[in-house]
Enzyme design. Sequence first.
Site, PDB file in Angstrom:
ATOM      1  CB  SER A  12     -23.120  -3.818  26.629  1.00 24.29           C
ATOM      2  OG  SER A  12     -23.798  -2.614  26.981  1.00 24.29           O
ATOM      3  CG  HIS A  37     -19.305  -2.215  24.932  1.00 25.89           C
ATOM      4  ND1 HIS A  37     -18.470  -1.837  23.896  1.00 25.89           N
ATOM      5  CD2 HIS A  37     -20.530  -1.717  24.625  1.00 25.89           C
ATOM      6  CE1 HIS A  37     -19.171  -1.152  22.997  1.00 25.89           C
ATOM      7  NE2 HIS A  37     -20.425  -1.055  23.418  1.00 25.89           N
ATOM      8  CG  ASP A  39     -23.256   0.573  25.058  1.00 25.14           C
ATOM      9  OD1 ASP A  39     -22.594   0.779  24.022  1.00 25.14           O
ATOM     10  OD2 ASP A  39     -23.654  -0.550  25.398  1.00 25.14           O
ATOM     11  CG  MET A  41     -26.482   5.444  24.875  1.00 23.98           C
ATOM     12  SD  MET A  41     -27.936   4.393  24.783  1.00 23.98           S
ATOM     13  CE  MET A  41     -27.178   2.841  24.299  1.00 23.98           C
ATOM     14  CG  HIS A  70     -20.244   2.348  21.612  1.00 26.02           C
ATOM     15  ND1 HIS A  70     -21.280   1.455  21.353  1.00 26.02           N
ATOM     16  CD2 HIS A  70     -20.215   3.181  20.535  1.00 26.02           C
ATOM     17  CE1 HIS A  70     -21.834   1.743  20.201  1.00 26.02           C
ATOM     18  NE2 HIS A  70     -21.224   2.794  19.683  1.00 26.02           N
ATOM     19  CG  MET A  72     -23.669   5.115  20.704  1.00 25.68           C
ATOM     20  SD  MET A  72     -24.596   3.718  21.357  1.00 25.68           S
ATOM     21  CE  MET A  72     -23.701   3.475  22.876  1.00 25.68           C
ATOM     22  CG  MET A 141     -23.548   0.719  15.857  1.00 25.76           C
ATOM     23  SD  MET A 141     -23.321   0.181  17.568  1.00 25.76           S
ATOM     24  CE  MET A 141     -24.932  -0.455  18.017  1.00 25.76           C
ATOM     25  N   GLY A 146     -29.012   2.698  20.755  1.00 27.71           N
ATOM     26  CA  GLY A 146     -29.915   3.367  21.679  1.00 27.71           C
ATOM     27  C   GLY A 146     -30.396   2.457  22.794  1.00 27.71           C
ATOM     28  N   GLY A 149     -31.116  -5.309  23.782  1.00 30.96           N
ATOM     29  CA  GLY A 149     -32.206  -6.250  23.559  1.00 30.96           C
ATOM     30  C   GLY A 149     -32.897  -6.164  22.211  1.00 30.96           C
ATOM     31  CG  ASP A 177     -22.459  -2.726  20.360  1.00 24.22           C
ATOM     32  OD1 ASP A 177     -23.305  -3.412  20.959  1.00 24.22           O
ATOM     33  OD2 ASP A 177     -22.110  -1.581  20.730  1.00 24.22           O
TER      34      ASP A 177
END
Length: 229
Positions: A12, A37, A39, A41, A70, A72, A141, A146, A149, A177
């Site tokens: 990611s 990947h 992300d 958001m 992905h 979100m 998930m 969001g 880590g 993920d």
Amino acid sequence: MTADRSILIAPSILSADFADFGREIRAIEDQGADWVHVDVMDNHFVPNLTFGPQAVKAFRPHVKTFMDVHLMISPVDPSIESYAEAGADMITAHVEAESHIHRTVQAIRATGCKVGISLNPATPLDQVEYLLDDVDMVLLMTVNPGYGGQKFITSGVEKTRRLKQMIGDRPVLIQVDGGVTTETAPAVVAAGADVLVAGSAVFRGGSVDKPDVYGANIRALREAAQAAI
Ligand code: DX5
Ligand code: ZN
């Protein structure tokens, strides 16, 4: 489980240097990433804000493998075409993000992109049961989406196992993920995961000037995963 099953590693770029995406993408691909990947958001569906279609379009020429986007974001439907036009190979939407998720699946399919559907950790599997004939991948998930880590939520292992049973013979990949590391990967792979997304576990300790660290991290994940098959 068959011995020849090979696990795909999808780093990611949420964990990459945000001022240097082109070189970061080339570095992870040179170091063995199978997919990239991305992300997306929106600071509404999730409490963080990342890239829009214009940024994703700028990533495209750097991605030689497979651009796994992905989303979100909520709503999703009005943005599907713009991410397809930006060059996504797969678009994954969350079932929690739209009331009429089957329509969302149809809309992604109509763009020609591969279709993924995602579930947050607390969302039950029955939400995807009637979509399994229409999708290419289900993303489970294993953190609340969001941020990178975060700690792996262990109920995702049993959820992966049940999803694998539910999928049966259908050609549907399972992607996991969130919090995927050399410690957590073996259990989800043994349970049936095909694609592992990893942010921190790939980028940790490396940089575009120290890409070998990315390579070592990807290899370590792959070895831990393949050993669990
Ligand atoms: C979480 C994102 C993940 C995240 C994974 O909201 O969807 O893709 O970047 O990061 P790690 O591997 O650090 O949990
Ligand atoms: Zn993700």
